[in-house]
Write an enzyme that holds these catalytic residues in place. Structure first.
Site, PDB file in Angstrom:
ATOM      1  N   HIS A 194       0.836  -1.205   0.000  1.00 21.92           N
ATOM      2  CA  HIS A 194       0.000   0.000   0.000  1.00 21.92           C
ATOM      3  C   HIS A 194       0.873   1.257   0.000  1.00 21.92           C
ATOM      4  CE1 HIS A 194      -3.236   2.761   1.584  1.00 21.92           C
ATOM      5  NE2 HIS A 194      -2.168   3.328   2.139  1.00 21.92           N
ATOM      6  N   GLU A 195       1.885   1.292   0.856  1.00 24.31           N
ATOM      7  CA  GLU A 195       2.758   2.469   0.931  1.00 24.31           C
ATOM      8  C   GLU A 195       3.534   2.692  -0.367  1.00 24.31           C
ATOM      9  OE1 GLU A 195       2.333   4.580   3.154  1.00 24.31           O
ATOM     10  OE2 GLU A 195       1.086   3.311   4.419  1.00 24.31           O
ATOM     11  N   HIS A 200       1.485   4.631  -2.783  1.00 26.07           N
ATOM     12  CA  HIS A 200       1.563   6.091  -2.667  1.00 26.07           C
ATOM     13  C   HIS A 200       2.762   6.633  -3.439  1.00 26.07           C
ATOM     14  CE1 HIS A 200      -1.736   6.829   0.023  1.00 26.07           C
ATOM     15  NE2 HIS A 200      -1.262   6.028   0.970  1.00 26.07           N
ATOM     16  N   GLU A 203      -6.025   7.236  -0.826  1.00 25.81           N
ATOM     17  CA  GLU A 203      -5.948   6.039   0.019  1.00 25.81           C
ATOM     18  C   GLU A 203      -6.570   4.841  -0.693  1.00 25.81           C
ATOM     19  OE1 GLU A 203      -4.324   5.501   2.854  1.00 25.81           O
ATOM     20  OE2 GLU A 203      -3.597   7.556   2.657  1.00 25.81           O
TER      21      GLU A 203
END
Length: 280
Positions: A133-134, A137, A204
């Protein structure tokens, strides 16, 4: 398809934010618009360019080597190779709040950070899901996206503040559009903040989709988010402030209690629902 839809929603939100800025700016003319935009850009440029150094300093996070944190480093290294991204720096901050964030102005100057709480809480599959997930970003350039949205919203708020000061002057009601003046003072800044937060929530969702697509195991991200939410409510973060809440995978300060228009993160239930609906 979900990722394309998410990008389209972000584009629409940016269009709305730009529209608010142009509408408000038209009341002040080109000079007023450019002045507010340049001032807001200067305020946000430093935080963008030095985002990794500033955030790590605020949260007293330490860059670690593979030798110092082999488990975390191996997870990030594996995911970066799989995503074909440059290996980011890896950092750890001491906090019982289980959380993680990514920062840095671009893919070549990125840092991912884990709290000691998240390293203690999650198993390897869940930790991998969180850092996928990070990396989402980083891949989606969300630091740049948030900086642009903050700049536009900041310019609108500067114009609103200017309208407030002018209202204190003797000639504030002489000429001009009174309704437009009131909208500039009150409604436009609030609307800009709402749209900016909506963009944050949208990013997100985008990082969730990227992470789940990278690991092909959305169930582990669901499990990780559920654990983080539960443990985070018992151990809210004491260092830092709400202004940086949007950086973390879940709000570390209020444990997702703000789930409406003024929340930096989407509701957990909605994130889980979208992850369960992914076809990978």
């Amino acid at each position: 398809m979900p990722q394309t839809q998410n990008k389209m929603r972000t584009f629409i939100l940016f269009s709305v934010l730009l529209g608010i800025f142009l509408a408000v700016g038209s009341l002040w003319g080109t000079f007023g618009m450019l002045t507010a935009l340049i001032f807001a850009l200067l305020l946000n440029f430093a935080s963008y360019w030095y985002s990794d150094k500033v955030v790590l300093a605020i949260y007293r996070a330490k860059i670690v080597s593979k030798k110092e944190s082999p488990r975390l480093y191996r997870v990030v290294e594996k995911l970066a190779n799989k995503a074909k991204l440059p290996m980011p720096k890896v950092a750890i901050m001491k906090s019982s709040n289980p959380n993680a964030f990514a920062t840095g102005r671009n893919k070549e100057n990125a840092t991912v950070c884990a709290t000691t709480g998240i390293l203690d809480l999650l198993d390897n599959n869940e930790l991998e899901a969180v850092f996928a997930h990070e990396l989402g970003h980083i891949n989606n350039r969300d630091i740049l996206v948030s900086t642009i949205s903050a700049t536009l919203a900041g310019a609108i708020m500067i114009l609103g503040r200017l309208a407030w000061f002018m209202s204190l002057g003797r000639n504030s009601r002489q000429g001009g559009n009174a309704l437009g003046f009131l909208l500039t003072m009150f409604l436009a800044p609030v609307a800009a903040m709402i749209v900016q937060l909506a963009i944050s929530r949208d990013r997100e969702y985008g990082a969730d989709i990227f992470g789940a697509s990278l690991t092909k195991k959305p169930k582990y991200l669901i499990s990780a988010l559920t654990k983080i939410s539960s443990a985070g409510s018992r151990h809210p973060m004491r260092l830092g402030n709400q202004a940086s809440a949007h950086m973390f995978i879940l709000n570390p300060f209020r444990a997702q209690r703000l789930a409406g228009l003024f929340s930096t993160h989407p509701p957990l239930a909605e994130r889980v629902k979208r992850l369960e609906g992914l076809s990978l």
